[in-house]
Enzyme design. Structure first.
Site, PDB file in Angstrom:
ATOM      1  N   SER A  10       0.848  -1.196   0.000  1.00  0.00           N
ATOM      2  CA  SER A  10       0.000   0.000   0.000  1.00  0.00           C
ATOM      3  C   SER A  10       0.885   1.248   0.000  1.00  0.00           C
ATOM      4  O   SER A  10       1.697   1.431  -0.910  1.00  0.00           O
ATOM      5  CB  SER A  10      -0.959  -0.064   1.196  1.00  0.00           C
ATOM      6  OG  SER A  10      -2.017   0.835   1.055  1.00  0.00           O
ATOM      7  N   HIS A  48      -7.681  -6.048   0.557  1.00  0.00           N
ATOM      8  CA  HIS A  48      -6.479  -5.221   0.619  1.00  0.00           C
ATOM      9  C   HIS A  48      -5.320  -5.911   1.325  1.00  0.00           C
ATOM     10  O   HIS A  48      -4.151  -5.662   0.999  1.00  0.00           O
ATOM     11  CB  HIS A  48      -6.821  -3.902   1.329  1.00  0.00           C
ATOM     12  CG  HIS A  48      -5.744  -2.871   1.266  1.00  0.00           C
ATOM     13  ND1 HIS A  48      -5.294  -2.325   0.076  1.00  0.00           N
ATOM     14  CD2 HIS A  48      -5.011  -2.266   2.254  1.00  0.00           C
ATOM     15  CE1 HIS A  48      -4.347  -1.439   0.328  1.00  0.00           C
ATOM     16  NE2 HIS A  48      -4.150  -1.389   1.632  1.00  0.00           N
TER      17      HIS A  48
END
Length: 264
Positions: free
Chosen positions: A106, A242
């Site tokens: 990320s 995610h």
């Protein structure tokens, strides 16, 4: 710092808190792992001793866990400049010579990418491989609704709940949230104020590990990572959200070990 300078042991240990606990054999290839927004070195703690010939080195930014009392960074340039000092210092000291690899998840993927560019500008040794997950390509426009840095606490808690990866008990603990929210908002400030500067592609292989149900990325934006390297590019998608690379850690470890095999 120049590429020939070395930071103090205390400074390195703040950034690399599990530096002496990798369990890897002498001369193992360092893999520096950069966490997601609000994340900490502990996110990668269980990856240590899982990759033959590789010393997983979780990176600890300020503002969390053992560095909670230190102010977190809010701009990419300052973070990357200081972190480059750390990596170049540690690379000079490790028994693997100047060989190392980088992994970023990320926000950590963007930081790792900018770190390689800064190493190149300084004339330092570049990594043998760059792994990125949970992140659109750096050159694409960042569009993800209301900026996290402007959210109040209830909005931020709802946002984290939708993203996954944060235990419900933590989201419901006001004291705990008060401790972690400053680092989360500072990290998202880095992401939301990031400006991509075009430079020639890296001469570093890139492996991209996106997830099919990740609300933070888009397939057509992820593929742009291939334009950021003149070396090999590999796309290894995961089924999941995610944090799929952590939830499916065994698969992640196999992918990393395969890519790093020529260097260990």
């Amino acid at each position: 710092m120049t590429v020939n300078d070395v930071m103090s042991t205390d400074a390195l240990n703040r950034w690399l808190p599990f530096h002496t606990q990798t369990g890897a054999e002498p001369g193992a290839l360092p893999l520096y792992c950069l966490p997601h927004a609000g994340g900490a070195a502990s996110a990668f703690r269980l990856w240590q001793r899982k990759l033959p010939g590789v010393a997983v080195q979780p990176v600890q930014p300020p503002g969390r866990e053992g560095r909670h009392s230190e102010p977190p960074y809010e701009r990419m340039a300052a973070l990357v400049s200081d972190l480059t000092d750390v990596i170049l210092s540690d690379v000079q000291l490790n028994a693997a010579g100047h060989r190392y690899a980088l992994y970023g998840h990320s926000l950590g993927a963007l930081v790792a990418f900018e770190l390689v560019k800064e190493v190149r500008r300084r004339g330092g040794p570049e990594p043998v491989h760059l792994f990125v997950s949970g992140c659109d390509a750096p050159q694409v426009t960042y569009e993800d609704g209301q900026p996290v840095r402007t959210m109040n606490r209830p909005q931020l808690v709802d946002f984290l709940r939708g993203l996954g990866g944060t235990p419900e008990w933590l989201l419901n603990d006001e004291d705990a949230m008060a401790m972690i929210l400053p680092a989360i908002q500072a990290d998202f400030t880095i992401k939301e104020t990031y400006k991509y500067d075009h430079e020639p592609p890296l001469d570093v292989p890139i492996t991209c590990l996106p997830s099919t149900e990740d609300p933070r990325i888009a397939e057509h934006k992820v593929v742009g990572w291939r334009d950021q390297t003149s070396a090999a590019y590999v796309l290894r998608p995961f089924d999941g959200g995610h944090f799929a690379v952590f939830e499916q850690a065994m698969l992640t470890h196999r992918i990393l070990a395969e890519a790093l095999r020529p260097w260990v």
